[in-house]
Write an enzyme that holds these catalytic residues in place. Sequence first.
Site, mmCIF file in Angstrom:
data_model
loop_
_atom_site.group_PDB
_atom_site.id
_atom_site.type_symbol
_atom_site.label_atom_id
_atom_site.label_comp_id
_atom_site.label_asym_id
_atom_site.label_seq_id
_atom_site.Cartn_x
_atom_site.Cartn_y
_atom_site.Cartn_z
ATOM 1 N N LYS A 107 0.858 -1.195 0.000
ATOM 2 C CA LYS A 107 0.000 0.000 0.000
ATOM 3 C C LYS A 107 0.881 1.226 0.000
ATOM 4 O O LYS A 107 2.006 1.188 0.504
ATOM 5 C CB LYS A 107 -0.888 0.022 1.257
ATOM 6 C CG LYS A 107 -2.125 0.863 1.098
ATOM 7 C CD LYS A 107 -3.187 0.090 0.356
ATOM 8 C CE LYS A 107 -4.461 0.846 0.186
ATOM 9 N NZ LYS A 107 -5.562 -0.072 -0.179
ATOM 10 N N GLY A 219 -20.551 6.820 2.669
ATOM 11 C CA GLY A 219 -19.618 7.214 1.615
ATOM 12 C C GLY A 219 -20.362 7.411 0.311
ATOM 13 O O GLY A 219 -21.440 6.832 0.090
ATOM 14 N N GLY A 221 -18.152 7.905 -2.653
ATOM 15 C CA GLY A 221 -17.036 7.900 -3.605
ATOM 16 C C GLY A 221 -17.242 6.814 -4.650
ATOM 17 O O GLY A 221 -18.361 6.315 -4.843
ATOM 18 N N ASN A 222 -16.153 6.438 -5.298
ATOM 19 C CA ASN A 222 -16.234 5.475 -6.403
ATOM 20 C C ASN A 222 -16.838 4.139 -5.975
ATOM 21 O O ASN A 222 -17.698 3.589 -6.662
ATOM 22 C CB ASN A 222 -14.824 5.277 -6.984
ATOM 23 C CG ASN A 222 -14.850 4.408 -8.214
ATOM 24 O OD1 ASN A 222 -15.658 4.614 -9.116
ATOM 25 N ND2 ASN A 222 -13.999 3.405 -8.247
#
Length: 428
Positions: A107, A219, A221-222
Amino acid sequence: MDSKSFNPFEMAQEQFDKVADLLDLDQATRDLLRNPIREYHFSIPARMDDGSVKIFKGFRVQHNDARGPGKGGIRFHPQETADTVRALAMWMTWKCAAVDIPLGGSKGGVVCDPHSLSMREQEQICRGWIRQIARDIGPITDVPAPDVMTSAQHMLWMLDEFETIRGGKYPGLITGKPVGMGGSLGRKEATGYGVIFTVREALKELGIRPDGTTASVQGFGNVAQHAIELYQQIGGTVMSVSCWDQDDQTTYAFKKKDGINLDELRKIADRFGGIDKGKAKDLGYEVLPGDLWLEQDVDILIPSALENQINLENVNKISKRVKIIAEGANGPTGPRADEVIQERGIFMIPDFVANAGGVTCSYFEQVQSNMNYYWERDQVLGKLDVKMTSAFIAVSDLAKKRKLYMRDAAYVIAVSRVAQICRDRGWV
Ligand code: GLU
């Protein structure tokens, strides 16, 4: 550790220790898998639009590469820390093993807030990140991808910088690239759709038809937007979504009586998924404090934002009606809250199974980039469904057979695969 003093790496290690006991792992394997194999911390100088130079802190953590090249996204976030990146790298190792793709776990991150950076400034950070780490990543060593607040455009700048430094074309360096520039059709949708493939299987197991069920999503987002898209296609209704409000530096939940309308909310959201509350009110939405996403009287909760969103302080506010929690985000449930959820018998689809669709599609992208032959969208999503469904079934079969909590069953499968290859290679 559940709220104020929350440390995601300690949480990841605690989860690992539990499964290491279940598997009776030897000490060397525990010591190897409890910590990253390598990590890099660096400073990224970037020239701002006003001519000044600002130094940003960057990371890349390679947790384990026994099963293949390291794989994992890069987050841009103002609260990024070495420990968040360490935890996320470890979860990537388990995620790739859980869906059985030949990749390890890594990451990356940069401490920055893209809300207050122009695209040109973000490009400087992307190129600077690559300049610091170019020697230590690559198509056969460690392959980055998008994550929180990074996109296909960021991936392309990074690829371009890497190719400039190395002198050649390396489409396998990075995934999540734009379609037409080495990216895969379906990659944008993959994580959110993957979440819903697992929700569909969980509903099947519980004997519930998807149409007529309701969900609350944290959320926008994507991941969240695509999860909502597919959930609605299989007949579900999303009653509320919540998101971060940059102006007020807090979160709000948006609720509509007969369910939210994805298309109209997309039109009034910024590129980070922040919904304009004024416009939402005009469209008839109730605007509530963000925490209320968790308290909705729905069948399914889909946390798709950040870590530690369900903790000891709020877990008891989950409605009695909730039957399934599908973790679209990485690490959204703290360990103590997880115990409460397990006791309540809520069907948990753990993060590294529920949200594995993104990295699975990244793997498909690598395969396509290597062949220089690109598949149709339906083909990509069909293969994704097969991978996600078989990973889900393997975990739920083991959970039933050994009477394990779903998260523990997923850990048993993932950690034993990684431990086995470490032994077979002669590392431990
Ligand atoms: N950032 C995504 C994740 O957390 C995708 C990683 C990838 O595609 O490598 O799974």
